[in-house]
Design an enzyme around this catalytic site. Sequence first.
Site, short mmCIF file in Angstrom:
data_model
loop_
_atom_site.label_atom_id
_atom_site.label_comp_id
_atom_site.label_asym_id
_atom_site.label_seq_id
_atom_site.Cartn_x
_atom_site.Cartn_y
_atom_site.Cartn_z
N ASP A 17 0.17 -8.31 1.01
CA ASP A 17 -0.22 -8.11 -0.39
C ASP A 17 -1.19 -9.20 -0.79
OD1 ASP A 17 -0.12 -6.84 -2.86
OD2 ASP A 17 1.57 -8.02 -3.56
N CYS A 57 -2.31 -2.69 -6.75
CA CYS A 57 -1.41 -2.60 -5.59
C CYS A 57 -0.76 -1.23 -5.42
CB CYS A 57 -0.31 -3.65 -5.69
SG CYS A 57 -0.89 -5.33 -5.76
N HIS A 107 7.71 -1.39 -3.96
CA HIS A 107 6.83 -1.21 -5.11
C HIS A 107 6.01 0.07 -5.06
CE1 HIS A 107 6.82 -5.77 -6.15
NE2 HIS A 107 8.02 -5.27 -6.02
#
Length: 158
Positions: A17, A57, A107
């Site tokens: 990430d 993201c 996520h």
Amino acid sequence: MAPASPTRPNVLFVLTDEQKASTLGLYGDPVLRTPALARLAAEGTLVESAFTPCPLCVPSRGTLLSGRYPRHHGLWFNDQRLAGEVETWFDVLSGDGYRLGLFGKNHCLAEPALERLFDARFEAGHEGFRPEPEDGERAAVNAWLRRPELLRPPWAAG
């Protein structure tokens, strides 16, 4: 479940990430050495050119997992999860008999998909490990991650 073979390989997908490729030795960084990642890349597939349809993201992960643009998978913001009817390559692998594990941040997928798809889960995100760990080492990491000073700028957004 069939064992790995040349026609049915093991699959390890590593996604970091907020990391530029140029910060890894396997992409040419002259200082940072990443020998384990370099070996994985040499023995597998290294993506050398990619783009994202959205600079956030979760929408980007939704595209990566589903092969669909945000307008088709429905994720536009980071606080959303893929709808259950959106097929991902995890669904394809699971349907083909692969055992799947998720280690790290999710996520992107909603809890029903996580329960359905993954045989092993060791989730760790912004708040630490999920579910709350029972062992002392992971509990200590959670306590460290939840320190009040890490929950304020510049480490956390308001």
